[in-house]
Design a protein around this motif. Structure first.
Motif, PDB file in Angstrom:
ATOM      1  N   THR A 124      57.475  48.837  42.248  1.00 45.12           N
ATOM      2  CA  THR A 124      58.225  49.446  43.352  1.00 45.12           C
ATOM      3  C   THR A 124      57.325  49.914  44.496  1.00 45.12           C
ATOM      4  O   THR A 124      57.722  49.851  45.657  1.00 45.12           O
ATOM      5  CB  THR A 124      59.077  50.620  42.848  1.00 45.12           C
ATOM      6  OG1 THR A 124      58.234  51.545  42.135  1.00 45.12           O
ATOM      7  CG2 THR A 124      60.182  50.132  41.912  1.00 45.12           C
ATOM      8  N   GLY A 125      56.113  50.382  44.168  1.00 51.39           N
ATOM      9  CA  GLY A 125      55.193  50.846  45.212  1.00 51.39           C
ATOM     10  C   GLY A 125      54.778  49.728  46.155  1.00 51.39           C
ATOM     11  O   GLY A 125      54.964  49.839  47.385  1.00 51.39           O
ATOM     12  N   PRO A 126      54.205  48.631  45.631  1.00 53.30           N
ATOM     13  CA  PRO A 126      53.831  47.524  46.519  1.00 53.30           C
ATOM     14  C   PRO A 126      55.004  46.930  47.289  1.00 53.30           C
ATOM     15  O   PRO A 126      54.854  46.567  48.459  1.00 53.30           O
ATOM     16  CB  PRO A 126      53.225  46.495  45.558  1.00 53.30           C
ATOM     17  CG  PRO A 126      52.766  47.284  44.387  1.00 53.30           C
ATOM     18  CD  PRO A 126      53.736  48.409  44.259  1.00 53.30           C
ATOM     19  N   VAL A 127      56.161  46.841  46.643  1.00 49.49           N
ATOM     20  CA  VAL A 127      57.318  46.257  47.336  1.00 49.49           C
ATOM     21  C   VAL A 127      57.812  47.192  48.438  1.00 49.49           C
ATOM     22  O   VAL A 127      58.196  46.735  49.525  1.00 49.49           O
ATOM     23  CB  VAL A 127      58.433  45.932  46.332  1.00 49.49           C
ATOM     24  CG1 VAL A 127      59.723  45.546  47.053  1.00 49.49           C
ATOM     25  CG2 VAL A 127      58.000  44.794  45.416  1.00 49.49           C
ATOM     26  N   THR A 128      57.787  48.487  48.200  1.00 45.96           N
ATOM     27  CA  THR A 128      58.163  49.441  49.249  1.00 45.96           C
ATOM     28  C   THR A 128      57.238  49.309  50.450  1.00 45.96           C
ATOM     29  O   THR A 128      57.683  49.352  51.609  1.00 45.96           O
ATOM     30  CB  THR A 128      58.128  50.873  48.702  1.00 45.96           C
ATOM     31  OG1 THR A 128      59.079  50.996  47.636  1.00 45.96           O
ATOM     32  CG2 THR A 128      58.473  51.885  49.785  1.00 45.96           C
ATOM     33  N   ILE A 154      65.420  47.342  46.784  1.00 43.78           N
ATOM     34  CA  ILE A 154      64.517  47.644  47.902  1.00 43.78           C
ATOM     35  C   ILE A 154      64.587  46.522  48.936  1.00 43.78           C
ATOM     36  O   ILE A 154      64.683  46.774  50.144  1.00 43.78           O
ATOM     37  CB  ILE A 154      63.075  47.832  47.399  1.00 43.78           C
ATOM     38  CG1 ILE A 154      63.008  48.965  46.370  1.00 43.78           C
ATOM     39  CG2 ILE A 154      62.138  48.117  48.568  1.00 43.78           C
ATOM     40  CD1 ILE A 154      61.653  49.125  45.701  1.00 43.78           C
ATOM     41  N   PHE A 155      64.549  45.282  48.479  1.00 43.17           N
ATOM     42  CA  PHE A 155      64.694  44.150  49.388  1.00 43.17           C
ATOM     43  C   PHE A 155      66.068  44.155  50.055  1.00 43.17           C
ATOM     44  O   PHE A 155      66.193  43.875  51.254  1.00 43.17           O
ATOM     45  CB  PHE A 155      64.505  42.836  48.622  1.00 43.17           C
ATOM     46  CG  PHE A 155      63.107  42.537  48.212  1.00 43.17           C
ATOM     47  CD1 PHE A 155      62.183  42.078  49.142  1.00 43.17           C
ATOM     48  CD2 PHE A 155      62.700  42.695  46.900  1.00 43.17           C
ATOM     49  CE1 PHE A 155      60.883  41.784  48.770  1.00 43.17           C
ATOM     50  CE2 PHE A 155      61.409  42.399  46.511  1.00 43.17           C
ATOM     51  CZ  PHE A 155      60.488  41.945  47.444  1.00 43.17           C
ATOM     52  N   GLU A 156      67.077  44.446  49.259  1.00 36.73           N
ATOM     53  CA  GLU A 156      68.447  44.431  49.769  1.00 36.73           C
ATOM     54  C   GLU A 156      68.641  45.435  50.898  1.00 36.73           C
ATOM     55  O   GLU A 156      69.271  45.138  51.919  1.00 36.73           O
ATOM     56  CB  GLU A 156      69.424  44.717  48.625  1.00 36.73           C
ATOM     57  CG  GLU A 156      70.884  44.587  48.988  1.00 36.73           C
ATOM     58  CD  GLU A 156      71.338  43.152  49.193  1.00 36.73           C
ATOM     59  OE1 GLU A 156      72.443  42.971  49.737  1.00 36.73           O
ATOM     60  OE2 GLU A 156      70.589  42.222  48.833  1.00 36.73           O
ATOM     61  N   GLN A 157      68.084  46.617  50.723  1.00 36.64           N
ATOM     62  CA  GLN A 157      68.246  47.670  51.732  1.00 36.64           C
ATOM     63  C   GLN A 157      67.600  47.308  53.062  1.00 36.64           C
ATOM     64  O   GLN A 157      68.055  47.771  54.121  1.00 36.64           O
ATOM     65  CB  GLN A 157      67.657  48.982  51.196  1.00 36.64           C
ATOM     66  CG  GLN A 157      68.467  49.599  50.073  1.00 36.64           C
ATOM     67  CD  GLN A 157      67.708  50.677  49.315  1.00 36.64           C
ATOM     68  OE1 GLN A 157      66.591  51.055  49.694  1.00 36.64           O
ATOM     69  NE2 GLN A 157      68.312  51.190  48.256  1.00 36.64           N
ATOM     70  N   ARG A 158      66.562  46.471  53.032  1.00 41.00           N
ATOM     71  CA  ARG A 158      65.876  46.098  54.265  1.00 41.00           C
ATOM     72  C   ARG A 158      66.224  44.684  54.733  1.00 41.00           C
ATOM     73  O   ARG A 158      65.663  44.197  55.707  1.00 41.00           O
ATOM     74  CB  ARG A 158      64.353  46.203  54.070  1.00 41.00           C
ATOM     75  CG  ARG A 158      63.879  47.604  53.715  1.00 41.00           C
ATOM     76  CD  ARG A 158      64.226  48.635  54.779  1.00 41.00           C
ATOM     77  NE  ARG A 158      63.476  48.412  55.986  1.00 41.00           N
ATOM     78  CZ  ARG A 158      62.313  49.009  56.274  1.00 41.00           C
ATOM     79  NH1 ARG A 158      61.806  49.897  55.427  1.00 41.00           N
ATOM     80  NH2 ARG A 158      61.689  48.767  57.399  1.00 41.00           N
ATOM     81  N   GLY A 159      67.173  44.046  54.031  1.00 38.37           N
ATOM     82  CA  GLY A 159      67.639  42.728  54.450  1.00 38.37           C
ATOM     83  C   GLY A 159      66.567  41.662  54.448  1.00 38.37           C
ATOM     84  O   GLY A 159      66.579  40.743  55.269  1.00 38.37           O
ATOM     85  N   LEU A 160      65.648  41.750  53.484  1.00 38.52           N
ATOM     86  CA  LEU A 160      64.502  40.838  53.447  1.00 38.52           C
ATOM     87  C   LEU A 160      64.700  39.771  52.374  1.00 38.52           C
ATOM     88  O   LEU A 160      64.759  40.064  51.177  1.00 38.52           O
ATOM     89  CB  LEU A 160      63.224  41.629  53.176  1.00 38.52           C
ATOM     90  CG  LEU A 160      61.911  40.848  53.146  1.00 38.52           C
ATOM     91  CD1 LEU A 160      61.704  40.054  54.435  1.00 38.52           C
ATOM     92  CD2 LEU A 160      60.737  41.790  52.910  1.00 38.52           C
TER      93      LEU A 160
END
Length: 410
Positions: A124-128, A154-160
């Protein structure tokens, strides 16, 4: 996602030539199985795979333009006990980006790597950090199912948009994520294919199934168990980091199993097969893609000879142009498990950038509507992010090398 030494050695080059010509891509009925010691069945290697004639390649038309900051990223293991699977993937990505940039002076795509160690608790740290870097418009990864589950939101929230070349747990596409895409078949496909491979081509009558405690191992064990039906002789569980397998080996021997299916990764698979062999087990040992790696052979030594693997991955080493170019970024190593899937996933994103889809929303929309051939397969996703009609391949360890034996489960 093995054991008896059932492989035949060929005394002359002529005999080898005959074998290769008889199973050039996929051996036909009556030619792909030979009886060997103990009544076991050996499945000979294939020598080539078909490549789609219209496969999209990273270089495109050479006319692309994009901002100098345009960046693709890899998120996954670069270190840790199963790091080689991540290395295979980012080498494939690096090759695709190198080929693209060499052909497109007006669009020099940057490449950044974020190390998760393959650990859901650390990912989660690197992905954030990754999603906070606005220049990153697309991601290849994460390789493992557990870390994919832990970071999907995390990806979903930033649309990545992110394409995994290797995470196979079927539940990953049941989370309602719109940014997650799987570049291979999931374990609901691999499990039944593995079961059919065991009881069909390998002739197993009593299969003992051992699973680890990862999301990947659990999901694959569930689908394989269903496929085995009455051929399941028993099952047991092991844990990540386990080194002593004597208890489960006693159960396997007492069950008089003629085959073992190990649902997990190579870090535990290697000592497991060593100890299994040391206790006198002479049946067949089969494992999935999480074990299919040269590190398994290195760590297991001679005990790995005769092991089989199942994998929803294409043998990129049999595609000459790709295999040759890959060695330029891998310090001479041949393509490994999911190298070509990483290459193809990067190509999907690069082709979107070349088409002017250079923002996160635009590149996400590009992937959702994508419908083209890659080197390894056709890429078209359903509304959940699953590929249509994926293929599962079989592999074996022969003379301390992993070689493909063709599609299985068909």
């Amino acid at each position: 996602m093995y054991r008896k030494k059932v492989f035949t050695s060929f005394a002359t080059a002529a005999a080898l030539s005959l074998l290769l010509s008889s199973c050039a891509n996929q051996a036909g009925p009556g030619t792909n199985e030979t009886s060997s010691a103990g009544g076991k069945v050996d499945v000979p290697a294939i020598s080539k795979v078909d490549v789609p004639s219209a496969a999209v390649l990273p270089k495109g038309d050479g006319k692309a333009t994009c901002p100098a900051t345009t960046t693709l990223a890899f998120a996954g293991a670069q270190t840790g006990p199963n790091a080689q699977l991540g290395v295979n993937i980012f080498n494939g990505i690096q090759l695709a980006i190198n080929q693209h940039n060499q052909a497109n002076p007006g669009c020099q795509v940057q490449f950044k790597k974020f190390d998760t160690e393959g650990d859901p608790n650390k990912a989660t740290g690197p992905v954030t950090q990754l999603v906070s870097e606005e220049a990153v418009v697309g991601v290849i990864g994460l390789p493992f199912s557990g870390e994919s589950k832990a970071t999907g939101n995390i990806f979903e929230q930033r649309g990545l948009v992110h394409i995994t070349p290797s995470a196979t747990n079927p539940s990953l596409t049941e989370n309602g994520w719109s940014t997650f895409f799987r570049g291979l078949g999931n374990d609901a496909v691999q499990g039944p294919a593995a079961a059919k491979f065991l009881t069909g081509k390998l002739g197993a009558k009593k299969v003992y199934l051992v699973q680890d405690d990862s999301d990947y191992g659990i999901g694959l064990a569930t689908s394989t168990t269903k496929g085995l039906g009455d051929a399941l002789a028993g099952s047991d569980k092991v844990t990540t980091g386990q080194k002593d397998f004597s208890a489960v080996i006693s159960k396997i021997i007492n069950a008089k199993a003629d085959a073992v299916f190990y649902s997990g990764y190579y870090a535990e698979g290697a000592p497991f097969i060593q100890q299994l062999s040391g206790k006198g087990f002479t049946g067949t040992f089969v494992a999935p893609d999480g074990v299919k790696d040269d590190q398994f052979i290195k760590q297991a030594g001679d005990a790995s000879n005769g092991a089989f693997f199942t994998c929803p991955c294409i043998p990129g080493e049999l595609i000459p142009d790709f295999a040759s170019a890959y060695k330029e970024v891998s310090k001479g190593a041949a393509p490994g498990t999911y190298s070509i899937e990483g290459y193809d996933a990067a190509t999907v994103l690069l082709s979107g950038i070349d088409a002017g889809k250079q923002s996160r929303p635009d590149l996400l929309a590009w992937v959702k509507s994508y419908d083209k051939d890659g080197l390894s397969k056709h890429y078209k996703w359903d509304a959940k992010g699953e590929l249509q009609a994926p293929t599962v391949y079989g592999y074996k360890v022969e003379n301390a090398k992993i070689v493909p034996v063709g599609p299985i489960g068909e």
